[in-house]
Design a protein around this motif. Structure first.
Motif, PDB file in Angstrom:
ATOM      1  N   ARG A   1       5.833  24.123 -31.927  1.00  0.00           N
ATOM      2  CA  ARG A   1       4.838  24.805 -32.692  1.00  0.00           C
ATOM      3  C   ARG A   1       5.030  24.735 -34.123  1.00  0.00           C
ATOM      4  O   ARG A   1       4.403  25.103 -35.019  1.00  0.00           O
ATOM      5  CB  ARG A   1       5.261  26.566 -32.564  1.00  0.00           C
ATOM      6  CG  ARG A   1       4.168  27.378 -31.954  1.00  0.00           C
ATOM      7  CD  ARG A   1       2.919  27.590 -33.182  1.00  0.00           C
ATOM      8  NE  ARG A   1       3.565  27.839 -34.380  1.00  0.00           N
ATOM      9  CZ  ARG A   1       3.728  29.003 -34.863  1.00  0.00           C
ATOM     10  NH1 ARG A   1       3.538  30.149 -34.059  1.00  0.00           N
ATOM     11  NH2 ARG A   1       4.071  29.205 -36.192  1.00  0.00           N
ATOM     12  N   SER A   2       5.675  23.504 -34.331  1.00  0.00           N
ATOM     13  CA  SER A   2       6.005  22.977 -35.689  1.00  0.00           C
ATOM     14  C   SER A   2       6.689  24.110 -36.561  1.00  0.00           C
ATOM     15  O   SER A   2       6.390  24.321 -37.632  1.00  0.00           O
ATOM     16  CB  SER A   2       4.959  22.401 -36.303  1.00  0.00           C
ATOM     17  OG  SER A   2       4.378  21.257 -35.860  1.00  0.00           O
ATOM     18  N   ALA A   3       7.366  24.995 -36.210  1.00  0.00           N
ATOM     19  CA  ALA A   3       8.021  26.113 -36.399  1.00  0.00           C
ATOM     20  C   ALA A   3       9.202  25.944 -37.109  1.00  0.00           C
ATOM     21  O   ALA A   3      10.275  26.158 -36.481  1.00  0.00           O
ATOM     22  CB  ALA A   3       7.951  27.287 -35.668  1.00  0.00           C
ATOM     23  N   ASN A   4       9.127  25.183 -38.254  1.00  0.00           N
ATOM     24  CA  ASN A   4      10.554  24.803 -39.014  1.00  0.00           C
ATOM     25  C   ASN A   4      11.424  26.007 -39.396  1.00  0.00           C
ATOM     26  O   ASN A   4      12.589  25.844 -39.060  1.00  0.00           O
ATOM     27  CB  ASN A   4      10.177  23.956 -40.397  1.00  0.00           C
ATOM     28  CG  ASN A   4       9.442  22.801 -39.977  1.00  0.00           C
ATOM     29  OD1 ASN A   4      10.004  21.806 -39.209  1.00  0.00           O
ATOM     30  ND2 ASN A   4       8.324  22.546 -40.472  1.00  0.00           N
TER      31      ASN A   4
ATOM     32  N   VAL B   1      17.711  18.000 -30.342  1.00  0.00           N
ATOM     33  CA  VAL B   1      17.069  16.946 -29.588  1.00  0.00           C
ATOM     34  C   VAL B   1      15.629  17.211 -29.202  1.00  0.00           C
ATOM     35  O   VAL B   1      14.738  16.614 -29.451  1.00  0.00           O
ATOM     36  CB  VAL B   1      17.924  16.317 -28.641  1.00  0.00           C
ATOM     37  CG1 VAL B   1      17.248  15.437 -27.783  1.00  0.00           C
ATOM     38  CG2 VAL B   1      19.134  15.636 -29.401  1.00  0.00           C
ATOM     39  N   PRO B   2      15.639  18.468 -28.326  1.00  0.00           N
ATOM     40  CA  PRO B   2      14.229  18.933 -27.957  1.00  0.00           C
ATOM     41  C   PRO B   2      13.446  19.159 -28.936  1.00  0.00           C
ATOM     42  O   PRO B   2      12.189  18.702 -28.714  1.00  0.00           O
ATOM     43  CB  PRO B   2      14.587  20.095 -26.835  1.00  0.00           C
ATOM     44  CG  PRO B   2      15.733  20.470 -27.379  1.00  0.00           C
ATOM     45  CD  PRO B   2      16.770  19.200 -27.860  1.00  0.00           C
TER      46      PRO B   2
ATOM     47  N   LYS C   1       9.581  17.136 -19.699  1.00  0.00           N
ATOM     48  CA  LYS C   1       9.372  18.603 -19.789  1.00  0.00           C
ATOM     49  C   LYS C   1       8.977  18.921 -21.120  1.00  0.00           C
ATOM     50  O   LYS C   1       8.081  19.799 -21.753  1.00  0.00           O
ATOM     51  CB  LYS C   1      10.550  19.513 -19.602  1.00  0.00           C
ATOM     52  CG  LYS C   1      10.769  19.259 -18.116  1.00  0.00           C
ATOM     53  CD  LYS C   1      12.130  20.525 -17.730  1.00  0.00           C
ATOM     54  CE  LYS C   1      13.252  20.528 -18.508  1.00  0.00           C
ATOM     55  NZ  LYS C   1      14.212  21.495 -17.967  1.00  0.00           N
ATOM     56  N   GLU C   2       9.319  18.360 -22.509  1.00  0.00           N
ATOM     57  CA  GLU C   2       9.227  18.544 -23.709  1.00  0.00           C
ATOM     58  C   GLU C   2       7.743  17.933 -23.993  1.00  0.00           C
ATOM     59  O   GLU C   2       6.987  18.747 -24.933  1.00  0.00           O
ATOM     60  CB  GLU C   2      10.228  17.752 -24.703  1.00  0.00           C
ATOM     61  CG  GLU C   2      11.435  18.210 -24.829  1.00  0.00           C
ATOM     62  CD  GLU C   2      12.394  18.303 -23.637  1.00  0.00           C
ATOM     63  OE1 GLU C   2      12.301  17.309 -23.119  1.00  0.00           O
ATOM     64  OE2 GLU C   2      12.829  19.297 -23.394  1.00  0.00           O
TER      65      GLU C   2
ATOM     66  N   TYR D   1       8.437  18.527 -31.785  1.00  0.00           N
ATOM     67  CA  TYR D   1       7.878  18.539 -33.172  1.00  0.00           C
ATOM     68  C   TYR D   1       7.007  17.278 -33.580  1.00  0.00           C
ATOM     69  O   TYR D   1       6.062  17.432 -33.978  1.00  0.00           O
ATOM     70  CB  TYR D   1       9.059  18.418 -34.107  1.00  0.00           C
ATOM     71  CG  TYR D   1       8.629  18.702 -35.716  1.00  0.00           C
ATOM     72  CD1 TYR D   1       8.335  19.957 -36.304  1.00  0.00           C
ATOM     73  CD2 TYR D   1       8.605  17.378 -36.486  1.00  0.00           C
ATOM     74  CE1 TYR D   1       8.147  19.865 -37.576  1.00  0.00           C
ATOM     75  CE2 TYR D   1       8.251  17.308 -37.813  1.00  0.00           C
ATOM     76  CZ  TYR D   1       7.824  18.595 -38.281  1.00  0.00           C
ATOM     77  OH  TYR D   1       7.633  18.609 -39.725  1.00  0.00           O
ATOM     78  N   ALA D   2       7.532  16.115 -32.984  1.00  0.00           N
ATOM     79  CA  ALA D   2       6.756  15.037 -33.332  1.00  0.00           C
ATOM     80  C   ALA D   2       5.289  14.948 -32.739  1.00  0.00           C
ATOM     81  O   ALA D   2       4.108  14.682 -33.130  1.00  0.00           O
ATOM     82  CB  ALA D   2       7.486  13.557 -32.932  1.00  0.00           C
ATOM     83  N   LEU D   3       5.236  15.390 -31.169  1.00  0.00           N
ATOM     84  CA  LEU D   3       4.100  15.519 -30.538  1.00  0.00           C
ATOM     85  C   LEU D   3       3.274  16.809 -31.311  1.00  0.00           C
ATOM     86  O   LEU D   3       1.917  16.656 -31.175  1.00  0.00           O
ATOM     87  CB  LEU D   3       4.543  16.120 -29.054  1.00  0.00           C
ATOM     88  CG  LEU D   3       5.194  14.872 -28.424  1.00  0.00           C
ATOM     89  CD1 LEU D   3       5.564  15.383 -27.229  1.00  0.00           C
ATOM     90  CD2 LEU D   3       4.386  13.738 -28.072  1.00  0.00           C
ATOM     91  N   ALA D   4       3.838  17.850 -31.654  1.00  0.00           N
ATOM     92  CA  ALA D   4       3.038  19.002 -32.125  1.00  0.00           C
ATOM     93  C   ALA D   4       2.109  18.394 -33.347  1.00  0.00           C
ATOM     94  O   ALA D   4       0.964  18.832 -33.496  1.00  0.00           O
ATOM     95  CB  ALA D   4       3.931  20.240 -32.706  1.00  0.00           C
TER      96      ALA D   4
END
Length: 562
Positions: A518-521, A538-539, A90-91, A544-547
């Protein structure tokens, strides 16, 4: 405002802490059900402060973000690696949907408002808060074969679009993840985070700071023997195999005597009985009447966590260990919890324990110390941070961030943030396996997360706020408005896809995944704050790595399609 400019020139760090203080104060104010939050408040204040002119070294931003993202990974390493597998599909899909909707939105808005390739790529970089797009788009523009002047103009426009849209790119993601998503789900982030944590802990109760059970599971009571049992302490303690009580103190004729297993109890003896509540309530009253405040019957109990290193107990069930362990060894000791990689195990007779599991034992101090040496290595509570482990972890993360792999002509890299996150996950996972190594107390982790994220966001606001406002004045609100659409539309479409297609049911987990995609830190930091625990991490770590890969690829695609 010249005096403010001069003040911040002499002490730029003052601007950071001023933005934090005022921003968090504003973030606490409630407007109906809406609350801005400390991170978003600090960002807005930093933009305002930047208007007087503040110069902040970018190295400060890099250090703060590295501390924040490493601490996030460290805290969630054990859960992250245990969650990898089919359940992560899903992630993966969510991150892909975010990238695709982001690309389509940018291209459509660029066509509608006649944006050139540079501005379109800059809007994508800022509106989607993925700075790597600046590099990949600039590289793609350089390969178009245009004149040097036109290439320089387009590459400059990438920076312009980024500067105008980045601030709302950060702020808008907070609004969607922290305010809009919980309304769509119909539940608060905090409620769902607590529910997910309870499920993860297999129903074990988790007490917060300064919390205590009203009816603790382990109790001690004092009894005066009204009959003459003429039985030894060993016989009384082993009378009921289904329950266990221990006699820790004996007072006879006003004097304390050693409660050895062979000691025969007599009428009038006063005993201190310790055990699980159900055993004490059931068995202890058979001894006699309960008494209170008897001098000399005080006993300090100790709870310790011990890492299992004794191979004798490896791959044994709880029932087997109990049956094979002499009663003299077990005397006075109660196992209150078993955990593996920070996950609580059910205390059932058929539960199998492994080397590296953490055993929480409770009992009198001398009993706990005696049994702890048999089990393995005691984890000594400490408020000190192992800076060797922390520093090494961050260095490893930054080294990973320097690695680059080319996909065609596009360089792909995790960057310092992705590298520090991956390193934090690995070091946190290893710490969970070797808990006598690399101490990083929860309070220290929380400080690194809070100060790291808020400080990072403030530096972003101080560095880009003045340029963003000036660019809006020059170019009008068109670029800013396009950036708002690029920020909000992909997030809303991805949120709806996640809710109704991927069937996310827990708002805390969903918010973590959405902010990561969205890499929205800054948004993730607010999600963590609202959740009150590490459940969203965890999600977030997966998406984040994929984004970092998916969104980075948008640079050359936008240059090609606009």
């Amino acid at each position: 405002m010249e005096w403010l400019h001069e003040l911040f020139r002499k002490s730029p760090e003052m601007a950071i802490f001023l933005s934090l203080a005022v921003g968090y104060a504003i973030g606490k104010i409630k407007f109906g059900k809406f609350q801005l939050g400390g991170v978003a408040g600090s960002l807005l204040v930093a933009v305002l402060v930047s208007q007087v002119g503040v110069e902040i070294d970018s190295g400060i931003k890099a250090v703060l973000f590295a501390l924040f993202i490493f601490a996030v990974g460290f805290e969630s390493g054990p859960q992250f690696f245990s969650s990898l597998g089919r359940q992560s599909i899903k992630e993966i899909v969510l991150a892909a949907v975010m990238a695709v909707t982001g690309l389509v939105t940018v291209v459509v808005m660029a066509k509608l408002f006649a944006l050139d390739k540079g501005l379109a790529a800059g809007v994508a970089a800022g509106g989607l808060t993925q700075s790597a797009i600046i590099g990949t788009a600039g590289d793609a523009i350089a390969k178009l074969g245009l004149s040097a002047e036109e290439t320089a103009r387009l590459q400059g426009n990438v920076a312009v679009g980024y500067a105008v849209t980045y601030v709302f790119g950060s702020f808008g993601a907070i609004l969607v993840c922290v305010n809009l998503l919980p309304r769509l789900m119909g539940r608060s982030l905090r409620d769902d985070a607590v529910a997910a944590e309870a499920a993860m802990l297999a129903g074990a109760q988790v007490l917060g700071p300064d919390q205590q059970e009203a009816a603790p599971s382990l109790v001690g009571r004092i009894y005066e023997l009204t009959d003459d049992p003429r039985r030894s302490i060993r016989d009384i303690e082993n009378a009921n195999p289904a329950t266990t009580i221990t006699i820790e103190r004996v007072k006879r004729n006003g004097k304390l005597i050693e409660p050895s297993p062979e000691l025969v109890l007599l009428r009038g003896d006063i005993v201190l009985v310790v055990g699980r509540r159900e055993a004490v309530v059931t068995d202890a009253p058979l001894l006699g009447r309960e008494v209170f405040a008897v001098e000399g019957m005080e006993l300090t109990m100790l709870k310790r966590e011990v890492v299992l290193t004794n191979r004798r107990f490896d791959k044994q069930t709880v029932a087997q260990i109990r049956a094979d362990t002499a009663s003299g060894v077990r005397h006075g000791i109660f196992v209150v919890q078993l955990s593996r990689m920070d996950a609580v195990l059910p205390m059932q007779p058929d539960t199998v324990v492994h080397l590296g599991d953490v055993v929480s034992i409770y009992g009198a101090e001398q009993d706990v110390k005696r049994v702890a040496t048999i089990i393995g290595d005691t984890i000594v509570p400490s408020a000190k941070t192992d800076f060797v482990y922390l520093g090494a972890g961050i260095v490893v993360g930054l080294l990973i961030g320097l690695l680059s792999v080319k996909l065609g002509s596009i360089p792909l890299t995790l960057g310092s943030g992705g590298g520090a996150l991956l390193s934090g996950l690995l070091f946190g996972w290893y710490r969970a396996r070797k808990q006598t190594l690399g101490a990083l107390p929860p309070g220290a982790v929380q400080l690194l997360k809070d100060l790291g994220l808020a400080g990072f966001v403030v530096v972003v606001g101080l560095q880009s706020g003045l340029q963003a406002v000036e660019t809006v004045r020059q170019l009008g609100l068109t670029i800013f408005g396009v950036g708002v659409v690029v920020t909000i539309v992909p997030m809303v479409l991805t949120m709806l896809f996640g809710r109704y297609v991927l069937r996310y049911s827990n708002s805390a987990i969903f918010a973590g995944a959405l902010s990561g995609s969205r890499s929205a830190n800054p948004a993730f930091g607010e999600v963590l704050d609202k959740a009150g625990n590490a459940i969203p991490t965890v999600p977030f770590a997966i998406t984040y790595a994929l984004a970092n890969v998916f969104l980075t690829l948008l640079g050359p695609l936008i240059v090609a399609l606009v």
